[in-house]
Design a protein around this motif. Structure first.
Motif, PDB file in Angstrom:
ATOM      1  N   LEU A  32     -19.441 -55.809 -10.437  1.00 51.97           N
ATOM      2  CA  LEU A  32     -19.473 -54.472 -11.032  1.00 51.97           C
ATOM      3  C   LEU A  32     -18.721 -54.386 -12.354  1.00 51.97           C
ATOM      4  CD1 LEU A  32     -19.032 -52.202  -7.901  1.00 51.97           C
ATOM      5  CD2 LEU A  32     -21.136 -52.719  -9.140  1.00 51.97           C
ATOM      6  N   GLU A  33     -17.804 -55.307 -12.589  1.00 50.83           N
ATOM      7  CA  GLU A  33     -17.023 -55.301 -13.825  1.00 50.83           C
ATOM      8  C   GLU A  33     -17.942 -55.409 -15.038  1.00 50.83           C
ATOM      9  OE1 GLU A  33     -15.294 -56.944 -17.271  1.00 50.83           O
ATOM     10  OE2 GLU A  33     -16.378 -58.229 -15.900  1.00 50.83           O
ATOM     11  N   GLY A  34     -18.982 -56.216 -14.944  1.00 50.22           N
ATOM     12  CA  GLY A  34     -20.049 -56.187 -15.926  1.00 50.22           C
ATOM     13  C   GLY A  34     -19.976 -57.053 -17.153  1.00 50.22           C
ATOM     14  N   SER A  35     -18.891 -57.744 -17.423  1.00 51.78           N
ATOM     15  CA  SER A  35     -18.834 -58.515 -18.659  1.00 51.78           C
ATOM     16  C   SER A  35     -19.530 -59.866 -18.562  1.00 51.78           C
ATOM     17  CB  SER A  35     -17.379 -58.722 -19.103  1.00 51.78           C
ATOM     18  OG  SER A  35     -16.699 -59.566 -18.203  1.00 51.78           O
ATOM     19  N   THR A  36     -19.692 -60.405 -17.365  1.00 55.45           N
ATOM     20  CA  THR A  36     -20.315 -61.731 -17.246  1.00 55.45           C
ATOM     21  C   THR A  36     -21.465 -61.803 -16.266  1.00 55.45           C
ATOM     22  OG1 THR A  36     -18.675 -62.381 -15.603  1.00 55.45           O
ATOM     23  CG2 THR A  36     -18.213 -62.976 -17.883  1.00 55.45           C
TER      24      THR A  36
END
Length: 101
Positions: A32-36
């Motif tokens: 969910l963090e979404g950067s990778t």
């Protein structure tokens, strides 16, 4: 600082103890963090007999969205050479996204 790594094959977890729950929490947070993470799927399945059930969510726009049941039907189809466990597929519930996201 520890770097989470994601396996190239599906991770199977039975949330039975604190360690396994911690692993599941870490994987979901990382997705969910979404950067990778570009694509992630969470499948929830029961082991209940005679008909196990399954639903799933995909990570999209930083949140878990219900997965299309036709796609899930293909995803949970037994692989050749493995035990033939058929799962009843149903729509995952919509999860409310926290305010401010």
């Amino acid at each position: 600082m520890a770097t989470p790594t994601c396996p190239s094959v599906p991770e199977r977890l039975a949330v039975l103890d604190e360690t396994e729950f911690g692993t599941l929490y870490t994987l979901i947070t990382f997705a969910l963090e979404g950067s990778t993470v570009r694509r992630a799927v969470l499948v929830a399945s029961t082991a209940a007999e005679p008909t196990p059930r399954a639903c799933a969510w995909t990570v999209r726009d930083g949140w878990l969205r219900p997965m299309d049941t036709a796609e899930l039907e293909l995803a949970v189809r037994p692989c050749p050479g493995l035990p033939n466990v058929r799962r009843e597929v149903y729509s995952a519930p919509v999860l409310d996204q926290p305010h401010g996201h």
